[in-house]
Design a protein around this motif. Structure first.
Motif, short mmCIF file in Angstrom:
data_model
loop_
_atom_site.label_atom_id
_atom_site.label_comp_id
_atom_site.label_asym_id
_atom_site.label_seq_id
_atom_site.Cartn_x
_atom_site.Cartn_y
_atom_site.Cartn_z
N ASP A 192 -4.40 2.24 4.38
CA ASP A 192 -3.05 2.68 4.92
C ASP A 192 -3.41 3.92 5.58
O ASP A 192 -3.78 5.07 5.18
CB ASP A 192 -1.97 2.98 4.05
N PRO A 193 -3.44 4.09 7.03
CA PRO A 193 -3.62 5.12 7.72
C PRO A 193 -2.67 6.37 7.64
O PRO A 193 -3.00 7.55 7.70
CB PRO A 193 -3.57 4.77 9.35
N THR A 194 -1.50 6.17 6.95
CA THR A 194 -0.47 7.20 6.99
C THR A 194 -0.83 8.00 5.67
O THR A 194 -0.49 9.05 5.27
CB THR A 194 0.86 6.67 6.90
N GLN A 195 -1.46 7.30 4.58
CA GLN A 195 -1.76 8.05 3.39
C GLN A 195 -3.21 8.87 3.40
O GLN A 195 -4.23 8.47 4.12
CB GLN A 195 -2.04 6.99 2.37
N PRO A 196 -3.01 9.97 2.62
CA PRO A 196 -4.16 10.77 2.83
C PRO A 196 -5.53 10.03 2.19
O PRO A 196 -4.99 9.45 1.03
CB PRO A 196 -3.94 11.93 2.03
N GLN A 224 -8.60 17.53 3.96
CA GLN A 224 -7.71 16.00 4.10
C GLN A 224 -7.64 15.75 5.52
O GLN A 224 -6.99 16.71 6.28
CB GLN A 224 -6.69 16.05 3.27
N THR A 230 -5.67 14.29 8.73
CA THR A 230 -4.13 13.97 8.98
C THR A 230 -3.85 12.86 9.84
O THR A 230 -4.91 12.79 10.68
CB THR A 230 -3.18 15.31 9.31
N PRO A 231 -2.79 11.94 9.68
CA PRO A 231 -2.87 11.04 10.54
C PRO A 231 -2.49 11.63 12.03
O PRO A 231 -1.92 12.71 12.39
CB PRO A 231 -1.50 10.22 9.99
N THR A 280 -0.61 11.12 14.44
CA THR A 280 0.66 10.31 15.06
C THR A 280 1.35 11.15 16.09
O THR A 280 2.21 10.86 16.82
CB THR A 280 1.83 10.30 13.90
N ASN A 281 1.07 12.68 16.27
CA ASN A 281 1.61 13.33 17.33
C ASN A 281 0.99 13.64 18.56
O ASN A 281 0.86 14.64 19.42
CB ASN A 281 2.00 14.87 16.75
#
Length: 185
Positions: free
Chosen positions: A17-21, A31, A33-34, A36-37
């Motif tokens: 899952d790419p949203t999970q670290p 870690q 970060t995804p 997304t921004n």
């Protein structure tokens, strides 16, 4: 491992899952970060620099040596012929930290390089010296110029006298030969 979870082998069919670290084995590991921004901008949408940006400081009257700008900026009053660099080339070069003049120690090449030293000497001295202003520089080089010009004039007079001496010697030999043999040309 100390303080961390052991690394678990990942099954090739396992989904991530790419949203999970991502779980790291070391506690100090960074870690991710995804992403997304992220915003993609068209090159035509980028605003040009505004005219309100501060302008760079004006160029100083002189540049300090050992500065990269000194190699690009030679002030007015420095670029001129230097008789000291022409006549006393490698001595002048050592005194002014301009070691390119040492090429004058190469036989036959030194005739050409002496003229290069005369032309570029002041620029080399300005770049390599620790002069605070142009007036100080000109005062130092004025003594070299006077000595070099004196040496040049003295050398020309000496060369002319040597040539005249050999002409008179040759003329005396010819006249003596004519008197002894009674021949005329």
């Amino acid at each position: 491992m100390n303080g961390g979870d052991p690394i678990q082998p990942m099954d090739s069919m396992q989904q991530v899952d790419p949203t999970q670290p991502v779980q790291q084995s070391h506690p100090d590991a960074v870690q991710p970060t995804p992403a997304t921004n992220i915003k993609f901008v068209d090159a035509t949408e980028v605003p040009e620099k505004e005219a309100t940006e501060p302008k760079p400081d004006p160029q100083p009257e002189y540049s300090m040596p050992n500065d990269d700008a000194a190699y690009r900026y030679i002030p007015e009053g420095v670029q001129s012929w230097n008789w000291g660099a022409f006549m006393f080339n490698f001595y002048w070069g050592i005194g002014n930290k301009s070691y390119l003049t040492l090429f004058c120690l190469i036989p036959f090449f030194n005739i050409i390089w002496a003229f290069v030293c005369g032309i570029k000497g002041n620029e080399w001295a300005w770049i390599n010296g620790n002069y605070s202003d142009v007036k100080t520089f000109q005062a130092v080089q004025k003594t070299w110029n006077r000595a070099g010009l004196f040496a040049f004039i003295f050398s020309v007079i000496a060369i002319v006298l040597v040539i005249l001496f050999y002409v008179f010697i040759f003329a005396a030999i010819v006249v003596n030969y004519q008197n002894e043999t009674g021949t005329t040309y």
